[in-house]
Structure formats: structure tokens, C-alpha cells
Design a protein around this motif. Structure first.
Motif, PDB file in Angstrom:
ATOM      1  N   ARG A  76       0.843  -1.191   0.000  1.00 39.64           N
ATOM      2  CA  ARG A  76       0.000   0.000   0.000  1.00 39.64           C
ATOM      3  C   ARG A  76       0.875   1.236   0.000  1.00 39.64           C
ATOM      4  O   ARG A  76       2.035   1.189   0.367  1.00 39.64           O
ATOM      5  CB  ARG A  76      -0.998  -0.010   1.142  1.00 39.64           C
ATOM      6  CG  ARG A  76      -0.447   0.089   2.511  1.00 39.64           C
ATOM      7  CD  ARG A  76      -1.609   0.038   3.534  1.00 39.64           C
ATOM      8  NE  ARG A  76      -1.116  -0.026   4.869  1.00 39.64           N
ATOM      9  CZ  ARG A  76      -0.892   1.034   5.647  1.00 39.64           C
ATOM     10  NH1 ARG A  76      -1.112   2.249   5.197  1.00 39.64           N
ATOM     11  NH2 ARG A  76      -0.438   0.880   6.870  1.00 39.64           N
ATOM     12  N   MET A  77       0.263   2.348  -0.439  1.00 40.77           N
ATOM     13  CA  MET A  77       0.967   3.625  -0.556  1.00 40.77           C
ATOM     14  C   MET A  77       1.011   4.338   0.790  1.00 40.77           C
ATOM     15  O   MET A  77       0.103   4.176   1.609  1.00 40.77           O
ATOM     16  CB  MET A  77       0.235   4.547  -1.527  1.00 40.77           C
ATOM     17  CG  MET A  77       0.165   4.071  -2.931  1.00 40.77           C
ATOM     18  SD  MET A  77      -0.589   5.324  -4.006  1.00 40.77           S
ATOM     19  CE  MET A  77      -2.311   4.886  -3.853  1.00 40.77           C
ATOM     20  N   THR A  78       2.042   5.167   0.956  1.00 39.88           N
ATOM     21  CA  THR A  78       2.142   6.005   2.143  1.00 39.88           C
ATOM     22  C   THR A  78       2.956   7.250   1.803  1.00 39.88           C
ATOM     23  O   THR A  78       3.656   7.286   0.794  1.00 39.88           O
ATOM     24  CB  THR A  78       2.789   5.234   3.320  1.00 39.88           C
ATOM     25  OG1 THR A  78       2.672   6.012   4.506  1.00 39.88           O
ATOM     26  CG2 THR A  78       4.238   4.910   3.062  1.00 39.88           C
ATOM     27  N   GLY A  79       2.854   8.253   2.635  1.00 45.37           N
ATOM     28  CA  GLY A  79       3.701   9.441   2.513  1.00 45.37           C
ATOM     29  C   GLY A  79       3.156  10.518   1.597  1.00 45.37           C
ATOM     30  O   GLY A  79       2.079  10.381   1.003  1.00 45.37           O
ATOM     31  N   PRO A  80       3.919  11.609   1.482  1.00 44.05           N
ATOM     32  CA  PRO A  80       3.501  12.758   0.677  1.00 44.05           C
ATOM     33  C   PRO A  80       3.263  12.430  -0.795  1.00 44.05           C
ATOM     34  O   PRO A  80       2.361  12.995  -1.413  1.00 44.05           O
ATOM     35  CB  PRO A  80       4.654  13.756   0.826  1.00 44.05           C
ATOM     36  CG  PRO A  80       5.358  13.360   2.078  1.00 44.05           C
ATOM     37  CD  PRO A  80       5.179  11.878   2.207  1.00 44.05           C
ATOM     38  N   ALA A  81       4.048  11.545  -1.367  1.00 47.27           N
ATOM     39  CA  ALA A  81       3.853  11.199  -2.780  1.00 47.27           C
ATOM     40  C   ALA A  81       2.521  10.483  -2.978  1.00 47.27           C
ATOM     41  O   ALA A  81       1.865  10.665  -4.010  1.00 47.27           O
ATOM     42  CB  ALA A  81       4.998  10.338  -3.296  1.00 47.27           C
ATOM     43  N   ALA A  82       2.083   9.706  -2.003  1.00 45.35           N
ATOM     44  CA  ALA A  82       0.782   9.035  -2.093  1.00 45.35           C
ATOM     45  C   ALA A  82      -0.338  10.072  -2.115  1.00 45.35           C
ATOM     46  O   ALA A  82      -1.273   9.973  -2.913  1.00 45.35           O
ATOM     47  CB  ALA A  82       0.598   8.068  -0.929  1.00 45.35           C
ATOM     48  N   VAL A  83      -0.229  11.071  -1.252  1.00 43.92           N
ATOM     49  CA  VAL A  83      -1.233  12.139  -1.230  1.00 43.92           C
ATOM     50  C   VAL A  83      -1.241  12.874  -2.561  1.00 43.92           C
ATOM     51  O   VAL A  83      -2.300  13.112  -3.151  1.00 43.92           O
ATOM     52  CB  VAL A  83      -0.968  13.114  -0.062  1.00 43.92           C
ATOM     53  CG1 VAL A  83      -1.907  14.310  -0.122  1.00 43.92           C
ATOM     54  CG2 VAL A  83      -1.094  12.394   1.272  1.00 43.92           C
ATOM     55  N   ASP A  84      -0.055  13.222  -3.062  1.00 47.90           N
ATOM     56  CA  ASP A  84       0.063  13.921  -4.343  1.00 47.90           C
ATOM     57  C   ASP A  84      -0.534  13.086  -5.471  1.00 47.90           C
ATOM     58  O   ASP A  84      -1.299  13.597  -6.293  1.00 47.90           O
ATOM     59  CB  ASP A  84       1.535  14.231  -4.627  1.00 47.90           C
ATOM     60  CG  ASP A  84       1.727  14.988  -5.923  1.00 47.90           C
ATOM     61  OD1 ASP A  84       1.353  16.178  -5.961  1.00 47.90           O
ATOM     62  OD2 ASP A  84       2.244  14.403  -6.896  1.00 47.90           O
ATOM     63  N   TYR A  85      -0.225  11.812  -5.499  1.00 45.64           N
ATOM     64  CA  TYR A  85      -0.730  10.934  -6.550  1.00 45.64           C
ATOM     65  C   TYR A  85      -2.261  10.845  -6.491  1.00 45.64           C
ATOM     66  O   TYR A  85      -2.932  10.981  -7.510  1.00 45.64           O
ATOM     67  CB  TYR A  85      -0.115   9.536  -6.434  1.00 45.64           C
ATOM     68  CG  TYR A  85      -0.748   8.558  -7.391  1.00 45.64           C
ATOM     69  CD1 TYR A  85      -0.445   8.608  -8.743  1.00 45.64           C
ATOM     70  CD2 TYR A  85      -1.661   7.615  -6.948  1.00 45.64           C
ATOM     71  CE1 TYR A  85      -1.044   7.737  -9.634  1.00 45.64           C
ATOM     72  CE2 TYR A  85      -2.264   6.745  -7.832  1.00 45.64           C
ATOM     73  CZ  TYR A  85      -1.950   6.808  -9.171  1.00 45.64           C
ATOM     74  OH  TYR A  85      -2.560   5.962 -10.061  1.00 45.64           O
ATOM     75  N   ILE A  86      -2.796  10.652  -5.305  1.00 51.68           N
ATOM     76  CA  ILE A  86      -4.248  10.513  -5.164  1.00 51.68           C
ATOM     77  C   ILE A  86      -4.959  11.804  -5.568  1.00 51.68           C
ATOM     78  O   ILE A  86      -5.958  11.777  -6.289  1.00 51.68           O
ATOM     79  CB  ILE A  86      -4.609  10.096  -3.733  1.00 51.68           C
ATOM     80  CG1 ILE A  86      -4.133   8.661  -3.482  1.00 51.68           C
ATOM     81  CG2 ILE A  86      -6.102  10.226  -3.472  1.00 51.68           C
ATOM     82  CD1 ILE A  86      -4.144   8.245  -2.028  1.00 51.68           C
ATOM     83  N   LEU A  87      -4.445  12.936  -5.119  1.00 53.86           N
ATOM     84  CA  LEU A  87      -5.081  14.213  -5.432  1.00 53.86           C
ATOM     85  C   LEU A  87      -5.009  14.564  -6.912  1.00 53.86           C
ATOM     86  O   LEU A  87      -5.877  15.251  -7.437  1.00 53.86           O
ATOM     87  CB  LEU A  87      -4.459  15.340  -4.602  1.00 53.86           C
ATOM     88  CG  LEU A  87      -4.752  15.297  -3.111  1.00 53.86           C
ATOM     89  CD1 LEU A  87      -3.994  16.399  -2.387  1.00 53.86           C
ATOM     90  CD2 LEU A  87      -6.253  15.412  -2.839  1.00 53.86           C
ATOM     91  N   ASN A  88      -3.969  14.087  -7.592  1.00 53.58           N
ATOM     92  CA  ASN A  88      -3.780  14.436  -8.994  1.00 53.58           C
ATOM     93  C   ASN A  88      -4.226  13.356  -9.970  1.00 53.58           C
ATOM     94  O   ASN A  88      -4.088  13.532 -11.181  1.00 53.58           O
ATOM     95  CB  ASN A  88      -2.319  14.818  -9.250  1.00 53.58           C
ATOM     96  CG  ASN A  88      -1.979  16.126  -8.588  1.00 53.58           C
ATOM     97  OD1 ASN A  88      -2.585  17.143  -8.885  1.00 53.58           O
ATOM     98  ND2 ASN A  88      -1.048  16.101  -7.655  1.00 53.58           N
ATOM     99  N   SER A  89      -4.743  12.249  -9.460  1.00 54.31           N
ATOM    100  CA  SER A  89      -5.237  11.168 -10.322  1.00 54.31           C
ATOM    101  C   SER A  89      -6.677  11.456 -10.715  1.00 54.31           C
ATOM    102  O   SER A  89      -7.449  11.982  -9.932  1.00 54.31           O
ATOM    103  CB  SER A  89      -5.188   9.835  -9.600  1.00 54.31           C
ATOM    104  OG  SER A  89      -3.869   9.462  -9.333  1.00 54.31           O
ATOM    105  N   SER A  90      -6.994  11.091 -11.900  1.00 53.56           N
ATOM    106  CA  SER A  90      -8.399  11.214 -12.314  1.00 53.56           C
ATOM    107  C   SER A  90      -8.889   9.842 -12.747  1.00 53.56           C
ATOM    108  O   SER A  90      -8.219   9.121 -13.464  1.00 53.56           O
ATOM    109  CB  SER A  90      -8.549  12.209 -13.459  1.00 53.56           C
ATOM    110  OG  SER A  90      -7.789  11.806 -14.560  1.00 53.56           O
ATOM    111  N   ASP A  91     -10.034   9.503 -12.279  1.00 56.57           N
ATOM    112  CA  ASP A  91     -10.612   8.186 -12.633  1.00 56.57           C
ATOM    113  C   ASP A  91     -11.614   8.322 -13.741  1.00 56.57           C
ATOM    114  O   ASP A  91     -12.299   9.191 -13.952  1.00 56.57           O
ATOM    115  CB  ASP A  91     -11.274   7.544 -11.417  1.00 56.57           C
ATOM    116  CG  ASP A  91     -10.226   7.064 -10.413  1.00 56.57           C
ATOM    117  OD1 ASP A  91     -10.483   7.175  -9.223  1.00 56.57           O
ATOM    118  OD2 ASP A  91      -9.179   6.566 -10.857  1.00 56.57           O
TER     119      ASP A  91
END
Length: 91
Positions: A76-91
């Protein structure tokens, strides 16, 4: 030998979690890596080189319970990059 950039990425962004049934697919893991590179001002490896580096690091994809290939089980993801990835991903 795993490239140092990939080792650092895995240390910063990935947690092994055997209770996580869904895991991470290869595309999500690469997107997370690109986010990590951006936050750390690093040039990302191309996707094929990244996947090779993951195999060298001992990570292998498996079929999930639904028969889909390309899942890194127990991660599973963790850390600032996970937050950045989730916020910038579009489904």
C-alpha cells in the motif's frame, strides 16, 4: 542490485501490508513513483525500466482474487507522494 533511486522510492512510499487484499497495480505504482520523483526533483525512469527495477528489488506481480494480472499483492501507498498521486489522479 536495485538502483538507489528505486530503493529510496520503495522506502519512502511503500508499506508491506499483508492485510491489504487489493494491493497495487503496476500503473498505480508507476504513477506513485512519478509523483515521488516530482516531489523530490528526480528524473523518473521510463515505465519499462521501472518495472525491471521492481523485479530486481524482488517485487513481482500476481493475479488477484478476480483473476487480474499485474497486481503487487500486500503493498500500500504512504507518505507525501501518495497524497500527491491521489489528489492528482483522475478516474
Amino acid at each position: 542490485m536495485t538502483p538507489p533511486q528505486i530503493s529510496q522510492f520503495l522506502e519512502d512510499c511503500i508499506i508491506k501490508d499483508d492485510t491489504n487484499d487489493s494491493g497495487l497495480n503496476a500503473d498505480t505504482l508507476y504513477g506513485l513513483y512519478v509523483s515521488w520523483c516530482s516531489l523530490n526533483r528526480k528524473v523518473p525512469l521510463p515505465d519499462h525500466a521501472f518495472r525491471t527495477a521492481l523485479r530486481i528489488a524482488g517485487l513481482q506481480t500476481e493475479k488477484n482474487g478476480k483473476g487480474k494480472k499485474g497486481i503487487f499483492q500486500g503493498l500500500r501507498m504512504t507518505g507525501p507522494a501518495a497524497v500527491d498521486y491521489i489528489l492528482n489522479s483522475s478516474d
